[in-house]
Design an enzyme around this catalytic site. Sequence first.
Site, PDB file in Angstrom:
ATOM      1  N   TYR A  39      35.249  46.028  32.266  1.00  0.00           N
ATOM      2  CA  TYR A  39      35.401  45.136  33.419  1.00  0.00           C
ATOM      3  C   TYR A  39      36.330  45.739  34.455  1.00  0.00           C
ATOM      4  O   TYR A  39      37.073  46.679  34.190  1.00  0.00           O
ATOM      5  CB  TYR A  39      35.944  43.769  32.984  1.00  0.00           C
ATOM      6  CG  TYR A  39      37.390  43.817  32.533  1.00  0.00           C
ATOM      7  CD1 TYR A  39      38.431  43.613  33.429  1.00  0.00           C
ATOM      8  CD2 TYR A  39      37.706  44.070  31.208  1.00  0.00           C
ATOM      9  CE1 TYR A  39      39.747  43.675  33.025  1.00  0.00           C
ATOM     10  CE2 TYR A  39      39.028  44.133  30.792  1.00  0.00           C
ATOM     11  CZ  TYR A  39      40.046  43.934  31.703  1.00  0.00           C
ATOM     12  OH  TYR A  39      41.351  44.007  31.300  1.00  0.00           O
ATOM     13  N   PHE A  50      43.189  44.714  40.267  1.00  0.00           N
ATOM     14  CA  PHE A  50      44.431  44.433  39.542  1.00  0.00           C
ATOM     15  C   PHE A  50      44.341  44.784  38.062  1.00  0.00           C
ATOM     16  O   PHE A  50      45.357  44.871  37.387  1.00  0.00           O
ATOM     17  CB  PHE A  50      44.869  42.968  39.721  1.00  0.00           C
ATOM     18  CG  PHE A  50      43.903  41.965  39.138  1.00  0.00           C
ATOM     19  CD1 PHE A  50      43.976  41.591  37.802  1.00  0.00           C
ATOM     20  CD2 PHE A  50      42.923  41.382  39.938  1.00  0.00           C
ATOM     21  CE1 PHE A  50      43.096  40.661  37.271  1.00  0.00           C
ATOM     22  CE2 PHE A  50      42.048  40.454  39.412  1.00  0.00           C
ATOM     23  CZ  PHE A  50      42.125  40.098  38.076  1.00  0.00           C
ATOM     24  N   ASP A  51      43.134  45.009  37.554  1.00  0.00           N
ATOM     25  CA  ASP A  51      42.977  45.378  36.147  1.00  0.00           C
ATOM     26  C   ASP A  51      41.595  45.990  35.952  1.00  0.00           C
ATOM     27  O   ASP A  51      40.632  45.552  36.591  1.00  0.00           O
ATOM     28  CB  ASP A  51      43.130  44.136  35.260  1.00  0.00           C
ATOM     29  CG  ASP A  51      43.330  44.469  33.788  1.00  0.00           C
ATOM     30  OD1 ASP A  51      43.533  45.653  33.450  1.00  0.00           O
ATOM     31  OD2 ASP A  51      43.303  43.531  32.969  1.00  0.00           O
ATOM     32  N   ILE A  70      40.529  33.916  29.919  1.00  0.00           N
ATOM     33  CA  ILE A  70      40.435  32.862  30.932  1.00  0.00           C
ATOM     34  C   ILE A  70      39.131  32.078  30.749  1.00  0.00           C
ATOM     35  O   ILE A  70      38.143  32.607  30.241  1.00  0.00           O
ATOM     36  CB  ILE A  70      40.554  33.439  32.367  1.00  0.00           C
ATOM     37  CG1 ILE A  70      39.415  34.413  32.676  1.00  0.00           C
ATOM     38  CG2 ILE A  70      41.915  34.080  32.583  1.00  0.00           C
ATOM     39  CD1 ILE A  70      39.390  34.892  34.118  1.00  0.00           C
ATOM     40  N   TYR A  96      43.661  32.141  35.873  1.00  0.00           N
ATOM     41  CA  TYR A  96      44.986  31.992  35.273  1.00  0.00           C
ATOM     42  C   TYR A  96      45.668  30.705  35.693  1.00  0.00           C
ATOM     43  O   TYR A  96      46.528  30.195  34.992  1.00  0.00           O
ATOM     44  CB  TYR A  96      45.863  33.199  35.638  1.00  0.00           C
ATOM     45  CG  TYR A  96      45.320  34.498  35.103  1.00  0.00           C
ATOM     46  CD1 TYR A  96      45.402  34.793  33.745  1.00  0.00           C
ATOM     47  CD2 TYR A  96      44.697  35.418  35.944  1.00  0.00           C
ATOM     48  CE1 TYR A  96      44.884  35.979  33.243  1.00  0.00           C
ATOM     49  CE2 TYR A  96      44.188  36.605  35.445  1.00  0.00           C
ATOM     50  CZ  TYR A  96      44.282  36.878  34.097  1.00  0.00           C
ATOM     51  OH  TYR A  96      43.766  38.042  33.606  1.00  0.00           O
ATOM     52  N   PHE A 113      35.461  39.387  38.876  1.00  0.00           N
ATOM     53  CA  PHE A 113      35.383  40.380  37.803  1.00  0.00           C
ATOM     54  C   PHE A 113      33.976  40.938  37.774  1.00  0.00           C
ATOM     55  O   PHE A 113      33.003  40.181  37.827  1.00  0.00           O
ATOM     56  CB  PHE A 113      35.669  39.737  36.435  1.00  0.00           C
ATOM     57  CG  PHE A 113      37.079  39.295  36.250  1.00  0.00           C
ATOM     58  CD1 PHE A 113      38.034  40.174  35.768  1.00  0.00           C
ATOM     59  CD2 PHE A 113      37.463  37.997  36.553  1.00  0.00           C
ATOM     60  CE1 PHE A 113      39.348  39.766  35.581  1.00  0.00           C
ATOM     61  CE2 PHE A 113      38.765  37.579  36.370  1.00  0.00           C
ATOM     62  CZ  PHE A 113      39.717  38.460  35.883  1.00  0.00           C
TER      63      PHE A 113
END
Length: 188
Positions: A39, A50-51, A70, A96, A113
């Site tokens: 992902y 961010f990830d 989540i 979140y 995502f």
Amino acid sequence: MSDAIDLTGDGGVIKTIVRRAKPDAMAPSENLPLVDVHYEGILADTGEVFDTTHEDNTVFTFEVGMGSVIKAWDIALKTMKVGEVSRITCKPEYAYGSAGSPPDIPPDATLVFEVELVACRPRKGASVSSVSDERARLEELKKQRELAAAVKEEEKKKREEAKAAAAARIQAKLEAKKGQGKGKGKAK
């Protein structure tokens, strides 16, 4: 790309398929709840990543429906198949939210995502073959129960037929005795 699908009915989780899976691909299920995903997480407002699992080519593994990720992921991954890549847009209440947001993610952020479902597996201690064996065992038990019920039904039918035949014989004997008794009584 396909059209956006509102998975929650309130616009909270929107899924857009980027790449479809093969029609016969497996999907997460009760027997295959563990999923491996690649992902990339992006802040919708800024486009900032961010990830991601792409930098180190790792997979992220979790069990669908257990609340370990989540809400948006638990909802969206249930609808995916192995090999599918989807863009999942989630409002803060499905991401979140204000309670558990990581420090680099604003609590009111809408997140996007891009997720690829790499694999579905059984829980630890269960193997695909043991899951298949269990399913086959349950099917066999079901067949045995159905067969036993059919045998019982057949036996019940035979008992009822035997009762009816016995009742008919008794009735015939009574009729015969009535006829004999009338004849003898008049002859005396």
